[in-house]
Structure formats: C-alpha cells, structure tokens
Design an enzyme around this catalytic site. Structure first.
Site, PDB file in Angstrom:
ATOM      1  N   GLY A  35       0.840  -1.194   0.000  1.00  0.00           N
ATOM      2  CA  GLY A  35       0.000   0.000   0.000  1.00  0.00           C
ATOM      3  C   GLY A  35       0.874   1.242   0.000  1.00  0.00           C
ATOM      4  O   GLY A  35       2.078   1.161   0.272  1.00  0.00           O
ATOM      5  N   SER A  37       2.612   4.843   0.939  1.00  0.00           N
ATOM      6  CA  SER A  37       3.198   5.369   2.171  1.00  0.00           C
ATOM      7  C   SER A  37       2.093   6.090   2.953  1.00  0.00           C
ATOM      8  O   SER A  37       1.339   6.875   2.377  1.00  0.00           O
ATOM      9  CB  SER A  37       4.322   6.349   1.815  1.00  0.00           C
ATOM     10  OG  SER A  37       4.798   6.955   2.985  1.00  0.00           O
ATOM     11  N   GLY A  38       1.963   5.781   4.217  1.00  0.00           N
ATOM     12  CA  GLY A  38       0.915   6.413   5.028  1.00  0.00           C
ATOM     13  C   GLY A  38      -0.425   5.706   4.936  1.00  0.00           C
ATOM     14  O   GLY A  38      -1.414   6.150   5.541  1.00  0.00           O
ATOM     15  N   GLY A  40      -1.179   2.856   6.178  1.00  0.00           N
ATOM     16  CA  GLY A  40      -1.500   2.222   7.471  1.00  0.00           C
ATOM     17  C   GLY A  40      -0.814   0.882   7.696  1.00  0.00           C
ATOM     18  O   GLY A  40      -1.108   0.200   8.683  1.00  0.00           O
ATOM     19  N   LYS A  41       0.112   0.521   6.826  1.00  0.00           N
ATOM     20  CA  LYS A  41       0.755  -0.806   6.920  1.00  0.00           C
ATOM     21  C   LYS A  41       1.415  -1.029   8.287  1.00  0.00           C
ATOM     22  O   LYS A  41       1.154  -2.027   8.952  1.00  0.00           O
ATOM     23  CB  LYS A  41       1.826  -0.968   5.807  1.00  0.00           C
ATOM     24  CG  LYS A  41       1.272  -0.801   4.399  1.00  0.00           C
ATOM     25  CD  LYS A  41       2.354  -0.965   3.345  1.00  0.00           C
ATOM     26  CE  LYS A  41       3.436   0.082   3.366  1.00  0.00           C
ATOM     27  NZ  LYS A  41       2.988   1.479   3.067  1.00  0.00           N
ATOM     28  N   SER A 109       6.005  -1.885  -1.821  1.00  0.00           N
ATOM     29  CA  SER A 109       6.039  -2.864  -2.926  1.00  0.00           C
ATOM     30  C   SER A 109       5.032  -2.494  -4.023  1.00  0.00           C
ATOM     31  O   SER A 109       4.007  -3.154  -4.170  1.00  0.00           O
ATOM     32  CB  SER A 109       5.840  -4.290  -2.421  1.00  0.00           C
ATOM     33  OG  SER A 109       4.929  -4.407  -1.358  1.00  0.00           O
TER      34      SER A 109
HETATM   35  P1  ADP Z   1       2.610   3.107   6.271  1.00  0.00           P
HETATM   36  O1  ADP Z   1       3.314   2.105   7.163  1.00  0.00           O
HETATM   37  O2  ADP Z   1       1.666   2.458   5.309  1.00  0.00           O
HETATM   38  O3  ADP Z   1       3.523   4.069   5.624  1.00  0.00           O
HETATM   39  P2  ADP Z   1       1.733   4.265   8.766  1.00  0.00           P
HETATM   40  O4  ADP Z   1       1.200   3.081   9.518  1.00  0.00           O
HETATM   41  O5  ADP Z   1       3.124   4.722   9.102  1.00  0.00           O
HETATM   42  O6  ADP Z   1       1.633   3.963   7.195  1.00  0.00           O
HETATM   43  O7  ADP Z   1       0.758   5.514   8.929  1.00  0.00           O
HETATM   44  C1  ADP Z   1      -0.634   5.392   8.816  1.00  0.00           C
HETATM   45  C2  ADP Z   1      -1.317   6.505   9.600  1.00  0.00           C
HETATM   46  O8  ADP Z   1      -2.723   6.443   9.367  1.00  0.00           O
HETATM   47  C3  ADP Z   1      -1.113   6.383  11.099  1.00  0.00           C
HETATM   48  O9  ADP Z   1      -0.893   7.665  11.629  1.00  0.00           O
HETATM   49  C4  ADP Z   1      -2.471   5.791  11.570  1.00  0.00           C
HETATM   50  O10 ADP Z   1      -2.755   6.133  12.900  1.00  0.00           O
HETATM   51  C5  ADP Z   1      -3.446   6.426  10.595  1.00  0.00           C
HETATM   52  N1  ADP Z   1      -4.709   5.677  10.396  1.00  0.00           N
HETATM   53  C6  ADP Z   1      -5.949   6.225  10.457  1.00  0.00           C
HETATM   54  N2  ADP Z   1      -6.897   5.299  10.240  1.00  0.00           N
HETATM   55  C7  ADP Z   1      -6.274   4.133  10.067  1.00  0.00           C
HETATM   56  C8  ADP Z   1      -6.731   2.780   9.813  1.00  0.00           C
HETATM   57  N3  ADP Z   1      -8.031   2.480   9.713  1.00  0.00           N
HETATM   58  N4  ADP Z   1      -5.811   1.803   9.651  1.00  0.00           N
HETATM   59  C9  ADP Z   1      -4.498   2.096   9.731  1.00  0.00           C
HETATM   60  N5  ADP Z   1      -3.991   3.346   9.968  1.00  0.00           N
HETATM   61  C10 ADP Z   1      -4.875   4.354  10.152  1.00  0.00           C
END
Ligand code: ADP
Length: 200
Positions: A35, A37-38, A40-41, A109
């Site tokens: 997914g 960046s950002g 939620g992974k 990815s």
């Molecule tokens: P990634 O690892 O994909 O780059 P992050 O996990 O670092 O993303 O960031 C995702 C952000 O989105 C976090 O600040 C998280 O709290 C927020 N968020 C809001 N809603 C959700 C959700 N339903 N599932 C996952 N993250 C969420």
C-alpha cells in the site's frame, strides 16, 4: 550479481520447519502488506503483532524503515534498487518462515512485478498478500512522515503515488479499506482472515 559457486547449503541438515512449527504451535506464513506510504501498513502490523502475541502466536514485523536502516542501507529507490530491496526482504522472510515464525511485512512494494518476485521467492502457499487500500488523498492528508510535502516540493524523486507508480493488486488475499475505519477495525479484518491460516 555473480552467483556463488562454492557454497554448500545445509538446509537438509538443520532442524526442519515442521519441527519448529510444532514447537511454536503455529503455522508460519508471510503476511505481506502492500500500500501507499501512510496507508496504514506499519500501524496495522504493530497492532496485529500485539493481538497475535495475546493469542500465543510468535511473529516479527519487518518494515521499510528497519530494513533500510540495516541490511538494505546501501539501496536507493530506483527501479533496480527497489527490486533488490524486495528480493533481500523476501529471502530474509523465507529464513523466518523456515524457523516457524510469522512475519508481518510492511513494504510499499508498488508493482505487480515486485510483489510477484517476493511471492516466487517465498512460495505462493506461504505468501499472504494484504492490500492496505487507502486513497492517495488520505495518505497525503495524513502525511505521517512529511514525505508527501517533500515529494510535492520536488525534494524526493521516485516517490510512490506522486512521481512513481503504484499498481493496486488485483488478486490480494485480503483487502483492508481503511477509509472510515479505526485502526482496531482494520486490524480485525486482517486478524480474522489469517487466524485460520496460522492455527496449527
Ligand atoms: P505506512 O506504514 O503504510 O507508511 P503508517 O502506519 O506509518 O503507514 O501511517 C498510517 C497513519 O494512518 C497512522 O498515523 C495511523 O494512525 C493512521 N490511520 C488512520 N486510520 C487508520 C486505519 N483504519 N488503519 C491504519 N492506519 C490508520
């Protein structure tokens, strides 16, 4: 890269995966989160690991930041480096898999080719593809690490979603639409789908 000729694999001599899975009372799998960046992974992976631990499952989170800070610290974000990044991660995941451990991998990815490389290395039956489906507008609004802002300002080249492509997976095993969901709800979607696959 040149193939090594004088290596002598010992996979047939060390204790096998089944023995270790029995010991841990779980089936090992690679849960591969893809997914933007950002999307939620990492947030989902960290919470998922806690939920798994509570239920007696032993796992390890691998994410872009811990891997790129160490084993892959010599790689950038060109097409070639992204592929090598994923190849190494997949090989590391395979070692964990053979050790009976569930890995939860959080890597953008971005292309089918990259995810297929990982799937081939790991083996289709052990590879669980999880698409963390969050639209770019929301990822950009969250801008957890300030990277979208930098990418829009032209300070990061090859940033996925802005000036590098993201191909949404079409056959993901699990899809988590995070829009309008809490983190807990997102975790529950993954947890419920994987529990039957990791229970011994
Ligand atoms: P990634 O690892 O994909 O780059 P992050 O996990 O670092 O993303 O960031 C995702 C952000 O989105 C976090 O600040 C998280 O709290 C927020 N968020 C809001 N809603 C959700 C959700 N339903 N599932 C996952 N993250 C969420």
């Amino acid at each position: 890269m040149k193939k090594q000729e004088n290596i002598f694999p010992i996979f047939d001599k060390i204790a096998g995966r089944t023995e270790k899975e029995q010991f841990l009372n779980q089936k090992s799998k690679v849960i591969w989160m893809t997914g933007l960046s950002g999307s939620g992974k990492t947030t989902i992976a960290i919470a998922l690991e806690k939920e798994l631990l509570k239920r007696g499952f032993f796992s390890q989170v691998l994410d872009g930041d811990n891997v790129r800070a160490g084993i892959n610290n010599n790689l950038g974000f060109s097409e070639e480096d992204r592929l090598e990044n994923i190849r190494r991660i997949a090989e590391v995941s395979k070692l964990f898999l053979n050790c009976g451990i569930i890995t939860i991998n959080c890597f953008v990815s971005p292309t089918n080719a990259i995810r297929n490389t990982a799937k081939e290395i790991i083996g289709a039956s052990d590879f669980i593809e999880v698409f963390i489906d969050t639209p770019i507008e929301i990822c950009e609004q969250r801008d957890v690490k300030g990277l979208y802002k930098k990418a829009r300002a032209g300070k990061i080249k090859d940033f996925t979603g802005i000036n590098a492509p993201f191909e949404a997976p079409t056959h993901a095993d699990i899809v988590v639409v995070t829009k309008n969901k809490t983190v807990e709800e997102s975790v529950t979607v993954v947890l419920n789908a994987i529990l039957p696959l990791i229970t011994y």
